[in-house]
Design a protein around this motif. Sequence first.
Motif, PDB file in Angstrom:
ATOM      1  N   PHE A 188      47.980  30.939  33.107  1.00 61.23           N
ATOM      2  CA  PHE A 188      47.037  31.645  32.238  1.00 61.23           C
ATOM      3  C   PHE A 188      45.768  30.830  31.998  1.00 61.23           C
ATOM      4  O   PHE A 188      44.662  31.358  32.039  1.00 61.23           O
TER       5      PHE A 188
ATOM      6  N   LYS B  80      43.374  30.867  35.101  1.00 58.33           N
ATOM      7  CA  LYS B  80      42.910  32.146  35.641  1.00 58.33           C
ATOM      8  C   LYS B  80      41.406  32.212  35.873  1.00 58.33           C
ATOM      9  O   LYS B  80      40.941  32.549  36.969  1.00 58.33           O
ATOM     10  N   LYS B  81      40.606  31.896  34.876  1.00 60.12           N
ATOM     11  CA  LYS B  81      39.160  32.075  34.968  1.00 60.12           C
ATOM     12  C   LYS B  81      38.461  30.876  35.604  1.00 60.12           C
ATOM     13  O   LYS B  81      37.519  31.030  36.379  1.00 60.12           O
TER      14      LYS B  81
ATOM     15  N   TRP C 211      41.120  41.253  32.346  1.00 58.67           N
ATOM     16  CA  TRP C 211      41.874  40.291  33.135  1.00 58.67           C
ATOM     17  C   TRP C 211      41.831  40.641  34.619  1.00 58.67           C
ATOM     18  O   TRP C 211      41.660  39.785  35.466  1.00 58.67           O
ATOM     19  N   SER C 212      42.008  41.914  34.939  1.00 60.01           N
ATOM     20  CA  SER C 212      42.100  42.337  36.330  1.00 60.01           C
ATOM     21  C   SER C 212      40.814  43.001  36.800  1.00 60.01           C
ATOM     22  O   SER C 212      40.020  43.494  35.999  1.00 60.01           O
TER      23      SER C 212
END
Length: 309
Positions: free
Chosen positions: A47, A50-51, A306-307
Amino acid sequence: MFYHVKELQFNARVSKPDPAFATLLLEQFGGANGELKAALQYFTQAFAAKKVHPDKYDLLMDIATEEFSHLEIVGATIQMLLKGVHGSLKDAADESEIMPLMQGTASKEEFIHQAMVNPQFFNLSGGGPTLTDSNGNPWTSAYVTANGDLTVDLRSNIAAESRAKIVYEYLLQHTNDPHVKETLRFLMTREVAHFQMFQAALETIEPNFPPGVLQSDPRYSNKYFNLSNGEDVRGPWNEGKSPELGETWEYISDPIEHVKRTKGMVDGEQTSSRTQKEVDKKNKELSKKKVKEIEKALPDKGEMQWSKY
Protein backbone atom coordinates in the motif's frame (compact mmCIF):
# COMPACT_ATOMS: atom_id res chain seq x y z
CA MET A 1 -9.17 -7.99 -7.35
CA PHE A 2 -8.55 -11.59 -6.40
CA TYR A 3 -9.67 -14.56 -8.42
CA HIS A 4 -9.38 -18.06 -7.01
CA VAL A 5 -8.48 -20.92 -9.34
CA LYS A 6 -9.50 -24.22 -7.83
CA GLU A 7 -6.36 -26.09 -8.88
CA LEU A 8 -3.19 -25.66 -6.84
CA GLN A 9 -0.13 -23.88 -8.22
CA PHE A 10 1.80 -27.09 -7.46
CA ASN A 11 0.07 -30.47 -7.39
CA ALA A 12 0.56 -31.43 -3.75
CA ARG A 13 0.42 -35.17 -3.01
CA VAL A 14 1.05 -37.47 -0.05
CA SER A 15 1.73 -41.22 0.04
CA LYS A 16 -0.01 -41.90 3.34
CA PRO A 17 -1.35 -40.13 6.44
CA ASP A 18 1.22 -38.75 8.85
CA PRO A 19 -0.30 -36.77 11.75
CA ALA A 20 3.09 -36.17 13.36
CA PHE A 21 4.50 -34.45 10.29
CA ALA A 22 1.23 -32.58 9.80
CA THR A 23 1.88 -31.06 13.21
CA LEU A 24 5.35 -29.92 12.16
CA LEU A 25 4.08 -28.56 8.85
CA LEU A 26 1.73 -26.23 10.71
CA GLU A 27 4.84 -24.10 11.21
CA GLN A 28 4.51 -23.00 7.58
CA PHE A 29 0.75 -22.53 7.80
CA GLY A 30 0.30 -20.42 10.92
CA GLY A 31 3.85 -19.97 12.19
CA ALA A 32 6.07 -16.90 12.49
CA ASN A 33 7.93 -17.73 9.26
CA GLY A 34 5.02 -19.31 7.41
CA GLU A 35 3.18 -18.56 4.21
CA LEU A 36 0.35 -16.53 5.80
CA LYS A 37 2.87 -14.24 7.47
CA ALA A 38 4.67 -13.68 4.16
CA ALA A 39 1.46 -13.10 2.19
CA LEU A 40 0.10 -10.51 4.61
CA GLN A 41 3.48 -8.84 5.10
CA TYR A 42 3.98 -8.17 1.39
CA PHE A 43 0.31 -7.31 0.95
CA THR A 44 0.51 -4.71 3.73
CA GLN A 45 3.79 -3.24 2.51
CA ALA A 46 2.41 -2.78 -0.99
CA PHE A 47 0.00 0.00 0.00
CA ALA A 48 2.76 2.47 0.89
CA ALA A 49 4.56 1.68 -2.37
CA LYS A 50 1.56 2.12 -4.68
CA LYS A 51 1.98 5.77 -5.70
CA VAL A 52 5.70 6.34 -5.17
CA HIS A 53 7.00 3.00 -6.48
CA PRO A 54 4.21 1.51 -8.61
CA ASP A 55 6.56 -1.09 -10.08
CA LYS A 56 7.42 -2.35 -6.58
CA TYR A 57 3.72 -2.31 -5.71
CA ASP A 58 3.20 -4.72 -8.57
CA LEU A 59 6.07 -6.90 -7.34
CA LEU A 60 4.81 -6.99 -3.76
CA MET A 61 1.23 -7.79 -4.76
CA ASP A 62 2.35 -10.52 -7.16
CA ILE A 63 4.51 -12.22 -4.55
CA ALA A 64 1.89 -11.74 -1.82
CA THR A 65 -0.67 -13.45 -4.03
CA GLU A 66 1.72 -16.30 -4.76
CA GLU A 67 2.31 -16.69 -1.02
CA PHE A 68 -1.46 -17.13 -0.55
CA SER A 69 -1.28 -19.92 -3.14
CA HIS A 70 1.56 -21.48 -1.14
CA LEU A 71 -0.59 -21.28 1.98
CA GLU A 72 -3.20 -23.24 0.06
CA ILE A 73 -0.61 -25.86 -0.89
CA VAL A 74 0.55 -26.23 2.73
CA GLY A 75 -3.05 -26.41 3.99
CA ALA A 76 -3.95 -29.04 1.41
CA THR A 77 -0.89 -31.10 2.33
CA ILE A 78 -1.74 -30.93 6.03
CA GLN A 79 -5.31 -31.96 5.27
CA MET A 80 -4.13 -34.99 3.30
CA LEU A 81 -1.63 -35.94 6.00
CA LEU A 82 -4.51 -35.95 8.50
CA LYS A 83 -6.78 -38.10 6.35
CA GLY A 84 -8.74 -40.48 8.56
CA VAL A 85 -7.65 -38.90 11.83
CA HIS A 86 -10.94 -37.29 12.77
CA GLY A 87 -12.95 -40.40 12.04
CA SER A 88 -10.45 -42.70 13.74
CA LEU A 89 -10.97 -40.92 17.02
CA LYS A 90 -14.68 -41.77 16.81
CA ASP A 91 -14.67 -45.05 14.92
CA ALA A 92 -12.40 -47.96 15.77
CA ALA A 93 -12.92 -49.69 12.42
CA ASP A 94 -9.84 -51.69 11.49
CA GLU A 95 -10.24 -50.66 7.86
CA SER A 96 -9.41 -47.05 8.63
CA GLU A 97 -6.32 -45.78 6.80
CA ILE A 98 -4.97 -44.42 10.06
CA MET A 99 -5.13 -47.76 11.91
CA PRO A 100 -1.67 -48.94 10.81
CA LEU A 101 -0.29 -45.99 12.75
CA MET A 102 -2.15 -47.15 15.85
CA GLN A 103 -1.06 -50.78 16.20
CA GLY A 104 -0.89 -51.83 19.82
CA THR A 105 -2.39 -50.28 22.93
CA ALA A 106 0.61 -48.06 23.66
CA SER A 107 0.68 -46.65 20.13
CA LYS A 108 -3.05 -46.00 20.14
CA GLU A 109 -2.92 -44.24 23.51
CA GLU A 110 0.00 -42.09 22.39
CA PHE A 111 -1.80 -41.21 19.18
CA ILE A 112 -4.98 -40.21 21.02
CA HIS A 113 -2.90 -38.20 23.49
CA GLN A 114 -1.26 -36.25 20.64
CA ALA A 115 -4.62 -35.77 19.00
CA MET A 116 -6.00 -34.16 22.13
CA VAL A 117 -3.06 -31.87 22.93
CA ASN A 118 -2.38 -30.65 19.40
CA PRO A 119 -4.80 -27.93 18.26
CA GLN A 120 -5.19 -29.18 14.69
CA PHE A 121 -6.95 -32.29 16.00
CA PHE A 122 -9.61 -30.44 17.98
CA ASN A 123 -13.14 -31.21 16.90
CA LEU A 124 -13.67 -27.57 15.95
CA SER A 125 -11.02 -27.92 13.25
CA GLY A 126 -12.75 -30.92 11.71
CA GLY A 127 -9.43 -32.67 11.36
CA GLY A 128 -8.03 -29.84 9.20
CA PRO A 129 -5.25 -27.28 9.57
CA THR A 130 -5.53 -24.39 12.01
CA LEU A 131 -3.80 -21.01 12.09
CA THR A 132 -1.24 -22.00 14.69
CA ASP A 133 2.41 -22.96 14.66
CA SER A 134 3.62 -26.49 15.43
CA ASN A 135 3.42 -25.79 19.17
CA GLY A 136 -0.20 -24.63 19.02
CA ASN A 137 0.56 -20.92 19.37
CA PRO A 138 -2.06 -18.91 17.44
CA TRP A 139 -1.03 -16.81 14.47
CA THR A 140 -0.59 -13.12 15.26
CA SER A 141 -0.24 -9.99 13.17
CA ALA A 142 2.84 -9.21 15.28
CA TYR A 143 4.69 -11.48 12.83
CA VAL A 144 4.14 -8.89 10.07
CA THR A 145 6.63 -6.05 9.58
CA ALA A 146 5.82 -3.05 7.40
CA ASN A 147 7.80 0.13 8.05
CA GLY A 148 6.57 2.29 5.18
CA ASP A 149 10.10 2.76 3.84
CA LEU A 150 10.60 0.47 0.86
CA THR A 151 14.33 -0.08 1.40
CA VAL A 152 13.62 -1.22 4.95
CA ASP A 153 10.69 -3.42 3.90
CA LEU A 154 12.61 -5.09 1.08
CA ARG A 155 15.47 -5.94 3.44
CA SER A 156 12.94 -7.34 5.89
CA ASN A 157 11.48 -9.45 3.08
CA ILE A 158 14.88 -10.80 2.09
CA ALA A 159 15.31 -11.93 5.69
CA ALA A 160 11.78 -13.38 5.77
CA GLU A 161 12.42 -15.47 2.66
CA SER A 162 15.70 -16.67 4.19
CA ARG A 163 13.96 -17.82 7.38
CA ALA A 164 11.16 -19.52 5.49
CA LYS A 165 13.67 -21.31 3.27
CA ILE A 166 15.59 -22.72 6.21
CA VAL A 167 12.36 -23.92 7.89
CA TYR A 168 11.50 -25.90 4.75
CA GLU A 169 15.04 -27.24 4.75
CA TYR A 170 14.58 -28.47 8.33
CA LEU A 171 11.14 -29.90 7.56
CA LEU A 172 12.59 -32.00 4.73
CA GLN A 173 14.59 -33.91 7.34
CA HIS A 174 11.43 -35.05 9.14
CA THR A 175 9.56 -36.83 6.36
CA ASN A 176 10.34 -39.81 4.15
CA ASP A 177 7.30 -39.33 1.92
CA PRO A 178 8.67 -38.68 -1.62
CA HIS A 179 5.56 -36.75 -2.65
CA VAL A 180 5.70 -34.49 0.40
CA LYS A 181 9.42 -33.95 -0.15
CA GLU A 182 8.71 -32.88 -3.72
CA THR A 183 6.15 -30.32 -2.50
CA LEU A 184 8.52 -28.98 0.15
CA ARG A 185 11.34 -28.64 -2.37
CA PHE A 186 9.05 -26.63 -4.64
CA LEU A 187 8.04 -24.30 -1.81
CA MET A 188 11.65 -23.97 -0.62
CA THR A 189 12.79 -23.12 -4.14
CA ARG A 190 10.19 -20.37 -4.47
CA GLU A 191 11.59 -18.80 -1.28
CA VAL A 192 14.98 -18.62 -3.01
CA ALA A 193 13.36 -17.08 -6.10
CA HIS A 194 11.55 -14.45 -4.04
CA PHE A 195 14.78 -13.66 -2.17
CA GLN A 196 16.39 -12.78 -5.50
CA MET A 197 13.39 -10.75 -6.66
CA PHE A 198 13.43 -8.60 -3.52
CA GLN A 199 17.19 -8.20 -3.71
CA ALA A 200 17.00 -7.10 -7.34
CA ALA A 201 14.21 -4.64 -6.51
CA LEU A 202 16.28 -3.14 -3.68
CA GLU A 203 19.21 -2.57 -6.03
CA THR A 204 17.01 -0.48 -8.36
CA ILE A 205 16.42 2.09 -5.59
CA GLU A 206 19.21 4.65 -5.40
CA PRO A 207 20.40 5.50 -2.90
CA ASN A 208 19.29 2.63 -0.69
CA PHE A 209 21.89 2.89 2.07
CA PRO A 210 21.55 3.73 4.85
CA PRO A 211 17.84 2.83 5.10
CA GLY A 212 15.61 5.87 5.36
CA VAL A 213 16.74 9.45 4.73
CA LEU A 214 19.19 10.60 7.40
CA GLN A 215 22.86 9.74 7.06
CA SER A 216 24.89 8.30 9.92
CA ASP A 217 27.08 10.42 12.21
CA PRO A 218 30.71 10.15 11.00
CA ARG A 219 31.97 10.42 14.57
CA TYR A 220 30.64 6.96 15.39
CA SER A 221 29.93 5.13 12.12
CA ASN A 222 33.30 3.39 11.68
CA LYS A 223 34.05 2.29 15.25
CA TYR A 224 34.20 -1.38 16.23
CA PHE A 225 34.11 -2.11 19.96
CA ASN A 226 35.88 -5.24 21.18
CA LEU A 227 33.31 -6.19 23.83
CA SER A 228 34.35 -9.81 24.35
CA ASN A 229 37.08 -11.28 26.56
CA GLY A 230 39.59 -13.64 25.01
CA GLU A 231 41.42 -13.77 21.72
CA ASP A 232 40.76 -10.85 19.39
CA VAL A 233 39.15 -11.80 16.10
CA ARG A 234 39.58 -9.63 13.03
CA GLY A 235 37.74 -9.66 9.74
CA PRO A 236 36.19 -7.37 7.11
CA TRP A 237 33.62 -6.33 9.72
CA ASN A 238 36.28 -4.62 11.86
CA GLU A 239 39.34 -4.02 9.66
CA GLY A 240 39.89 -2.49 6.26
CA LYS A 241 37.10 -0.52 4.59
CA SER A 242 33.41 -0.72 5.56
CA PRO A 243 31.39 -2.27 2.70
CA GLU A 244 28.84 0.52 2.19
CA LEU A 245 30.37 3.81 3.33
CA GLY A 246 33.97 2.93 2.49
CA GLU A 247 35.25 4.16 5.84
CA THR A 248 38.31 2.63 7.52
CA TRP A 249 37.23 0.61 10.52
CA GLU A 250 38.62 1.83 13.85
CA TYR A 251 39.19 -1.18 16.13
CA ILE A 252 38.79 -0.18 19.77
CA SER A 253 40.47 -2.94 21.74
CA ASP A 254 39.68 -1.46 25.16
CA PRO A 255 36.18 0.07 25.02
CA ILE A 256 36.08 0.98 28.73
CA GLU A 257 39.28 2.98 28.51
CA HIS A 258 38.08 4.59 25.27
CA VAL A 259 34.79 5.72 26.81
CA LYS A 260 36.59 7.12 29.85
CA ARG A 261 39.21 8.92 27.78
CA THR A 262 36.62 10.49 25.47
CA LYS A 263 34.30 11.42 28.36
CA GLY A 264 31.51 9.21 27.11
CA MET A 265 32.33 9.56 23.39
CA VAL A 266 31.90 13.34 23.56
CA ASP A 267 35.54 14.36 23.12
CA GLY A 268 36.63 11.54 20.84
CA GLU A 269 38.63 12.15 17.71
CA GLN A 270 36.78 11.53 14.47
CA THR A 271 38.60 9.02 12.29
CA SER A 272 36.11 8.81 9.43
CA SER A 273 36.96 10.66 6.23
CA ARG A 274 33.35 11.85 5.99
CA THR A 275 32.54 15.27 7.40
CA GLN A 276 29.48 16.55 9.20
CA LYS A 277 29.11 19.18 6.50
CA GLU A 278 28.84 16.44 3.87
CA VAL A 279 26.32 14.58 6.01
CA ASP A 280 24.15 17.68 6.46
CA LYS A 281 24.24 18.32 2.72
CA LYS A 282 23.17 14.76 1.91
CA ASN A 283 20.42 14.90 4.53
CA LYS A 284 18.92 17.97 2.89
CA GLU A 285 19.31 16.63 -0.67
CA LEU A 286 17.74 13.27 0.12
CA SER A 287 14.94 14.86 2.14
CA LYS A 288 13.99 17.06 -0.80
CA LYS A 289 14.20 14.13 -3.19
CA LYS A 290 11.90 11.95 -1.08
CA VAL A 291 9.37 14.75 -0.62
CA LYS A 292 9.31 15.40 -4.38
CA GLU A 293 8.80 11.70 -5.10
CA ILE A 294 5.74 11.61 -2.87
CA GLU A 295 4.32 14.93 -4.05
CA LYS A 296 4.75 13.91 -7.69
CA ALA A 297 2.85 10.69 -7.05
CA LEU A 298 -0.17 12.45 -5.54
CA PRO A 299 -2.61 14.82 -7.27
CA ASP A 300 -2.37 18.50 -6.43
CA LYS A 301 -6.07 18.73 -5.62
CA GLY A 302 -9.41 17.06 -6.09
CA GLU A 303 -10.42 13.48 -5.56
CA MET A 304 -8.04 10.57 -5.56
CA GLN A 305 -8.60 7.11 -6.93
CA TRP A 306 -6.63 3.93 -6.55
CA SER A 307 -7.28 2.21 -9.88
CA LYS A 308 -7.14 3.41 -13.45
CA TYR A 309 -10.00 2.10 -15.59
